[in-house]
Scaffold this active site. Structure first.
Site, PDB file in Angstrom:
ATOM      1  N   GLY A   1      36.654  42.713  62.781  1.00 57.06           N
ATOM      2  CA  GLY A   1      35.488  43.550  62.516  1.00 57.06           C
ATOM      3  C   GLY A   1      35.081  44.396  63.713  1.00 57.06           C
ATOM      4  O   GLY A   1      34.733  45.572  63.558  1.00 57.06           O
ATOM      5  N   THR A   2      35.124  43.820  64.898  1.00 56.87           N
ATOM      6  CA  THR A   2      34.682  44.549  66.093  1.00 56.87           C
ATOM      7  C   THR A   2      35.550  45.783  66.308  1.00 56.87           C
ATOM      8  O   THR A   2      35.041  46.887  66.538  1.00 56.87           O
ATOM      9  CB  THR A   2      34.729  43.621  67.325  1.00 56.87           C
ATOM     10  OG1 THR A   2      33.853  42.517  67.078  1.00 56.87           O
ATOM     11  CG2 THR A   2      34.305  44.340  68.586  1.00 56.87           C
TER      12      THR A   2
ATOM     13  N   ASN B   1      24.256  40.575  58.937  1.00 55.65           N
ATOM     14  CA  ASN B   1      24.805  39.254  59.270  1.00 55.65           C
ATOM     15  C   ASN B   1      23.734  38.213  59.556  1.00 55.65           C
ATOM     16  O   ASN B   1      23.989  37.023  59.437  1.00 55.65           O
ATOM     17  CB  ASN B   1      25.761  39.358  60.469  1.00 55.65           C
ATOM     18  CG  ASN B   1      25.205  40.180  61.599  1.00 55.65           C
ATOM     19  OD1 ASN B   1      24.894  41.356  61.426  1.00 55.65           O
ATOM     20  ND2 ASN B   1      25.038  39.566  62.740  1.00 55.65           N
TER      21      ASN B   1
ATOM     22  N   GLN C   1      30.396  41.232  56.412  1.00 52.21           N
ATOM     23  CA  GLN C   1      29.762  40.068  55.770  1.00 52.21           C
ATOM     24  C   GLN C   1      29.933  40.081  54.247  1.00 52.21           C
ATOM     25  O   GLN C   1      29.628  39.096  53.581  1.00 52.21           O
ATOM     26  CB  GLN C   1      28.260  40.027  56.106  1.00 52.21           C
ATOM     27  CG  GLN C   1      27.966  39.683  57.555  1.00 52.21           C
ATOM     28  CD  GLN C   1      28.250  38.212  57.885  1.00 52.21           C
ATOM     29  OE1 GLN C   1      28.159  37.334  57.020  1.00 52.21           O
ATOM     30  NE2 GLN C   1      28.600  37.939  59.125  1.00 52.21           N
TER      31      GLN C   1
ATOM     32  N   SER D   1      36.695  41.905  58.152  1.00 53.73           N
ATOM     33  CA  SER D   1      37.246  40.926  59.095  1.00 53.73           C
ATOM     34  C   SER D   1      37.682  39.680  58.329  1.00 53.73           C
ATOM     35  O   SER D   1      36.894  39.095  57.580  1.00 53.73           O
ATOM     36  CB  SER D   1      36.152  40.559  60.097  1.00 53.73           C
ATOM     37  OG  SER D   1      36.604  39.527  60.932  1.00 53.73           O
ATOM     38  N   ALA D   2      38.948  39.265  58.546  1.00 48.50           N
ATOM     39  CA  ALA D   2      39.512  38.179  57.744  1.00 48.50           C
ATOM     40  C   ALA D   2      38.794  36.836  57.917  1.00 48.50           C
ATOM     41  O   ALA D   2      38.644  36.078  56.958  1.00 48.50           O
ATOM     42  CB  ALA D   2      40.998  38.014  58.075  1.00 48.50           C
ATOM     43  N   HIS D   3      38.335  36.545  59.146  1.00 44.40           N
ATOM     44  CA  HIS D   3      37.778  35.192  59.345  1.00 44.40           C
ATOM     45  C   HIS D   3      36.434  34.983  58.654  1.00 44.40           C
ATOM     46  O   HIS D   3      35.928  33.862  58.586  1.00 44.40           O
ATOM     47  CB  HIS D   3      37.709  34.830  60.840  1.00 44.40           C
ATOM     48  CG  HIS D   3      36.610  35.472  61.621  1.00 44.40           C
ATOM     49  ND1 HIS D   3      35.444  34.818  61.918  1.00 44.40           N
ATOM     50  CD2 HIS D   3      36.501  36.696  62.181  1.00 44.40           C
ATOM     51  CE1 HIS D   3      34.675  35.610  62.651  1.00 44.40           C
ATOM     52  NE2 HIS D   3      35.297  36.762  62.820  1.00 44.40           N
TER      53      HIS D   3
ATOM     54  N   THR E   1      52.860  45.857  68.030  1.00 50.34           N
ATOM     55  CA  THR E   1      53.640  45.036  67.097  1.00 50.34           C
ATOM     56  C   THR E   1      52.703  44.236  66.199  1.00 50.34           C
ATOM     57  O   THR E   1      51.751  43.613  66.681  1.00 50.34           O
ATOM     58  CB  THR E   1      54.585  44.099  67.881  1.00 50.34           C
ATOM     59  OG1 THR E   1      55.403  44.923  68.704  1.00 50.34           O
ATOM     60  CG2 THR E   1      55.439  43.251  66.963  1.00 50.34           C
TER      61      THR E   1
ATOM     62  N   CYS F   1      19.001  32.403  73.591  1.00 50.22           N
ATOM     63  CA  CYS F   1      18.245  31.801  74.687  1.00 50.22           C
ATOM     64  C   CYS F   1      19.038  31.963  75.976  1.00 50.22           C
ATOM     65  O   CYS F   1      20.207  31.598  76.030  1.00 50.22           O
ATOM     66  CB  CYS F   1      18.025  30.325  74.386  1.00 50.22           C
ATOM     67  SG  CYS F   1      16.954  29.550  75.574  1.00 50.22           S
TER      68      CYS F   1
END
Ligand code: PLP
Length: 367
Positions: A69-70, A144, A172, A192-194, A230, A317
């Site tokens: 995604g990034t 997200n 998302q 994004s696949a994950h 590749t 934080c």
């Protein structure tokens, strides 16, 4: 362990995992080589691209593989190129926001659309921000943190009326709600696949045929010469299987996670705690973002972690200050609630027992 942080990442689909192995161990060839040993991996990439395209209503040559995604977001924003004007929203992921900052560093201009208290972008403000230098409008499909789904086709129509490109970060959403790029009317779409039970470090950018782009990664001729390097064959194959499996069961999964959300919400209402549920009613399935009055989100996260439960917060934080996330800030959650923000995100592998464990743990911590 109860894993309820599916907006952060999802468990790898078992069929996708099985499909990766031959390309790591046996059919390990470089797909660019001309000998017959490479035919298997070359064919696998071709088929994976076809599958991905079919799942979002695109043509295979409109799917460009990226590292996730990034990278897809970086590429989309950089299509606007130095000197161009981009309009985006105040609640985008940092993959978009920081790409916009990079664009400004090389002379580009960026304007930000505000959102209402549900996180829905101000559609009427869009036209007033467009000028003759505007090249790209980028608004995320679903947020997200709070899950809010944006009126994408309406925004894309306005963009096209003014001859601007329209991009959506659908990281998302892909694999979780039905996506058809033609119905949406987008020129560019990131995934994004994950986030849909595929492997990490792989994704794609949909680029509508005819869109004027230049290579994002210079090098060899992979991805039609636009993104060299590749190919990660095993991950590409797994991404396609994970997406297909999710898309084939999309309604079933949606109903399941909506039921889990409802079970959690009715348990929370019974606890009579003082909280706000953030986001619009039109939100991504499984997202539950809550701001509890006079609680610390960070502390809740750590106490739930000690009880074997993984969730997320709406704040970062730094050890000294608890900073409210830009999304929670943008939707105007009052200060005494904002710092008590947590995100619980269910996925297809969660169960009623998971919800009950979360509720029991919250009862112990918060009552
Ligand atoms: N965009 C959105 C909306 C996201 O939620 C994420 C990940 O959390 C990304 C982009 C970045 O995706 P990746 O982790 O594949 O780089």
């Amino acid at each position: 362990m109860v894993y309820a942080d599916n907006a952060a990442t999802t468990k790898l689909d078992i069929e996708a995992f099985a499909a990766m192995k031959p390309f790591l161990l046996d059919a390990f060839s470089n797909p660019s080589q001309p000998y017959s040993f490479s035919r298997t991996s070359k064919k696998a990439i071709k088929e994976a691209r076809e599958t991905i395209a079919m799942c979002i209503g695109a043509d295979p040559e409109e799917i460009f593989i990226t590292s996730g995604g990034t990278e897809s977001d970086n590429w989309a924003i950089k299509i606007a190129s130095c000197g161009g004007h981009v309009i985006t929203s105040a609640i985008e992921h940092h993959a978009i926001l920081n790409s916009c900052i990079a664009l400004e560093r090389c002379g580009g201009k960026v304007s930000y659309l505000g959102v209402d208290s549900r996180g829905v972008v101000d559609v009427t403000a869009l036209e007033s921000k467009i000028d003759t230098s505007t090249r790209l409008i980028s608004v995320m499909f679903a947020n997200n943190e709070i899950g809010t789904i944006q009126p994408i086709s309406q925004l894309a129509e306005i963009a096209h009326k003014h001859n601007c490109l329209f991009h959506t970060d659908a990281v998302q959403a892909v694999g979780h709600v039905k996506i058809d790029v033609h119905e949406l009317g987008v020129d560019l779409l990131s995934a994004s696949a994950h986030k849909f039970n595929g492997p990490k470090g792989i994704g794609f950018l949909y680029i509508k045929k005819g869109t004027n782009i230049f290579p994002f990664v210079d090098g060899g001729g992979q991805e039609s010469g636009y993104r060299a390097g590749t190919e990660n064959v095993a991950s590409i194959v797994a991404m396609a299987i994970a997406l297909k499996n999710n898309c084939e069961h999309i309604n079933e999964h949606m109903n399941k996670v909506y039921a889990l959300e409802n079970r959690l919400m009715s348990g929370l209402y019974d606890m009579k705690l003082d909280f706000i549920r953030n986001g619009a009613d039109m939100r991504i399935p499984g997202n539950v973002n809550l701001s509890f009055r006079d609680f610390e989100g960070e502390s809740l996260l750590h106490r739930l972690d000690l009880m074997g439960i993984c969730i997320s917060t709406g704040s970062a934080c730094d050890g000294v200050n608890t900073q409210i996330s830009h999304v929670i800030h943008a939707i105007g959650v009052p200060d005494d609630y904002a710092k008590g923000t947590i995100r619980i995100s269910f996925g297809k592998d969660n169960s009623n027992d998971d919800v009950d464990e979360i509720l029991n743990a919250m009862r112990k911590i918060m009552l």
